[in-house]
Design an enzyme around this catalytic site. Structure first.
Site, PDB file in Angstrom:
ATOM      1  N   PHE A 152       0.805  -1.218   0.000  1.00 39.68           N
ATOM      2  CA  PHE A 152       0.000   0.000   0.000  1.00 39.68           C
ATOM      3  C   PHE A 152       0.835   1.263   0.000  1.00 39.68           C
ATOM      4  O   PHE A 152       0.355   2.319  -0.420  1.00 39.68           O
ATOM      5  CB  PHE A 152      -0.939   0.014   1.212  1.00 39.68           C
ATOM      6  CG  PHE A 152      -0.256   0.306   2.528  1.00 39.68           C
ATOM      7  CD1 PHE A 152       0.040   1.602   2.923  1.00 39.68           C
ATOM      8  CD2 PHE A 152       0.099  -0.728   3.390  1.00 39.68           C
ATOM      9  CE1 PHE A 152       0.674   1.869   4.131  1.00 39.68           C
ATOM     10  CE2 PHE A 152       0.731  -0.465   4.600  1.00 39.68           C
ATOM     11  CZ  PHE A 152       1.015   0.833   4.968  1.00 39.68           C
ATOM     12  N   CYS A 284       9.676   1.386   3.571  1.00 37.39           N
ATOM     13  CA  CYS A 284      10.657   0.416   4.051  1.00 37.39           C
ATOM     14  C   CYS A 284      12.057   1.003   4.109  1.00 37.39           C
ATOM     15  O   CYS A 284      12.948   0.410   4.717  1.00 37.39           O
ATOM     16  CB  CYS A 284      10.646  -0.841   3.181  1.00 37.39           C
ATOM     17  SG  CYS A 284      11.247  -0.588   1.500  1.00 37.39           S
TER      18      CYS A 284
END
Length: 500
Positions: A152, A284
């Site tokens: 997402f 990330c």
């Protein structure tokens, strides 16, 4: 009564309504309201998408590089013309501020641009006269139908890390985007068709675990690319390999930013803010831990705290906003829980962003930024990937202690060092156990022609994504040994060629 918009699948070059009867909500994170719903694919619908891709591969895999690159050049033009529109879709469903969404589209377009030059990247090798009148050539050919499962947090960029290279190499593609913000990838598929991509070359199936598992099990899917959390990356790898597929699965991270005593602390503080709180920390490659070496800790924490308190948090479509909401209410509450548990486990909460709200958007999924100092290495806020706007600071007396701390992490995605000492930076980049390293660069995401990927529990599979590794992943090598006897030769020799 307003009819809720349904985001559908994209199969065989056109929208396909879902028939499973199952749907997922799509929220506007800034208001908390459900604005749309997304159809969840059944096994039959996944099979239809794979069948479309398999049928298209028969001709697309044989198409010329000139045809593929002409379509990709046109696609790049369309993406450029529609970048604001795509960014608006990202902001509406993900929540990130518009400028950040525009940056996401731009970084995704880098891979489209790399794919435009695929004719150069796919050049083979030739060795002539390896033996008497024997030549050896190495070539790369497409795999067939390949799939991508994307997260997402970058609903446009991460799909563009995958399918442009895959189709440029001659494969056909089935994408399963995140069900939380599916509209951007759907628009990418529409534009690809407008650019001239043949029917079936790029397909999208919306959905949940049902769609994921069917792609992992389907006998006609040759390879799977994934970006997401470490537990799911492990699952993807094991299940894909079990079914004989090539797999690249990029997992989570706990990225450390090492600040040495000689660093420019103003720069380090600025970059810590950008890297920790940009996109609400939902990336990330976010910096989630600052390692302060020596006696600079108090000063550095003070500078970061002063900046953190002045950040403008609001709806992503407000030009004044520097940070938007989180993706869901549940995720916001989970992130907030780490701040409370950190205090219980011995950390000092310097800035507490929990309980934050935006006037007029009280039901939105907003969370203020948090800064934690002197975080114990045993605390959950240090050990877990939080994936939100929470920055932990730990202290180390020496460089050696700091590098040992970083290398003991089970993740190895990205890391950074801030210093004025070239020798220290060179030592760090060689000694640190991480796949991507920044020197005075806090988020060292490589440009499109270098590959992205980490080490340890941040990567499952052998090859990184995009760049040369991405091209290798989406192709398979073939070596051809050829001898054309001279017309003047005679006789028969059934032995292997010699080196004479």
């Amino acid at each position: 009564m307003r009819t809720m918009k349904t985001i559908t699948h994209w199969i065989d070059g056109k929208p396909v309504e879902g028939t499973s009867g199952r749907f997922g909500p799509v929220y506007d994170p800034a208001t908390g309201a459900q604005e749309k719903q997304v159809a969840f694919a059944s096994v039959d619908e996944v099979d239809a998408a794979v069948a479309s891709a398999k049928a298209a591969f028969a001709s697309w895999g044989e198409s010329s590089l000139a045809k593929r690159t002409a379509i990709l050049f046109k696609y790049r033009e369309l993406l450029d013309a529609h970048r604001d529109e795509i960014a608006e879709l990202i902001t509406a469903e993900h929540g990130k501020v518009h400028s950040d969404a525009l940056g996401e589209v731009a970084r995704g377009m880098e891979i489209v641009e790399l794919a435009c030059g695929i004719s150069v990247q796919l050049k083979g090798e030739l060795s002539t006269q390896v033996s008497t009148r024997v030549d050896v050539a190495s070539i790369r050919q497409p795999l067939g139908v390949v799939a991508g499962i994307t997260p997402f947090n970058f609903p446009a960029m991460v799909p563009m890390w995958m399918f442009p290279l895959a189709i440029a190499c001659g494969n056909t593609f089935v994408l399963k985007p995140s069900e939380k913000d599916p509209s951007a990838s759907f628009r990418l598929a529409e534009l690809a068709t407008e650019a001239g991509l043949p029917e079936g070359v790029l397909n999208i199936v919306q959905g949940d675990k049902t769609a994921v598992d069917r792609l992992l099990e389907h006998p006609d899917v040759e390879a799977v690319s994934f970006v997401g959390s470490t537990p799911i990356a492990k699952y993807i790898q094991l299940k894909a390999v079990e079914h004989g597929k090539r797999v690249q699965a990029l997992g989570g991270a706990k990225n450390h930013m090492l600040v040495l005593p000689d660093a420019d602390l103003e720069l380090a503080a600025d970059q810590a803010i950008n890297a920790a709180y940009g996109s609400a920390g939902e990336r990330c490659m976010a910096v989630s831990v600052v390692v302060a070496v020596g006696d600079i800790g108090d000063e550095l924490v003070g500078k970061i705290a002063a900046r953190a308190k002045n950040l403008k948090i609001g709806p992503g479509n407000d030009p004044a906003s520097e940070m938007g909401p989180l993706i869901t209410r549940e995720h916001r509450d989970k992130v907030a829980s780490y701040v409370a548990s950190a205090a219980e486990q011995g950390a000092e909460v310097v800035v507490d962003g929990t309980g934050f709200s935006v006037d007029g958007h009280e039901d939105g999924f907003f969370l203020g930024v948090s800064l934690l100092d002197r975080v114990p290495l045993t605390a959950d806020a240090y050990r877990d990937e939080i994936f939100g706007p929470v920055l932990a600071v730990v202290r180390a007396e020496t460089y050696e202690e700091a590098i040992q701390l970083i290398n003991s992490s089970r993740w190895g995605n990205g890391t950074a060092i801030f210093t004025r000492d070239g020798g220290a930076a060179r030592r760090f980049q060689l000694e640190v156990k991480a796949g991507m390293v920044g020197v005075n660069v806090p988020i060292p995401v490589p440009v499109g022609y270098h590959s992205f990927g980490g080490w340890k529990d941040s990567l499952f599979g052998d090859l990184h994504i995009y760049g040369n590794d991405g091209i290798a992943f989406y192709t398979q090598g073939k070596v051809i040994t050829t001898r054309w006897p001279d017309p003047s030769d005679g006789g028969i020799n059934l032995g292997f060629p010699s080196n004479s």
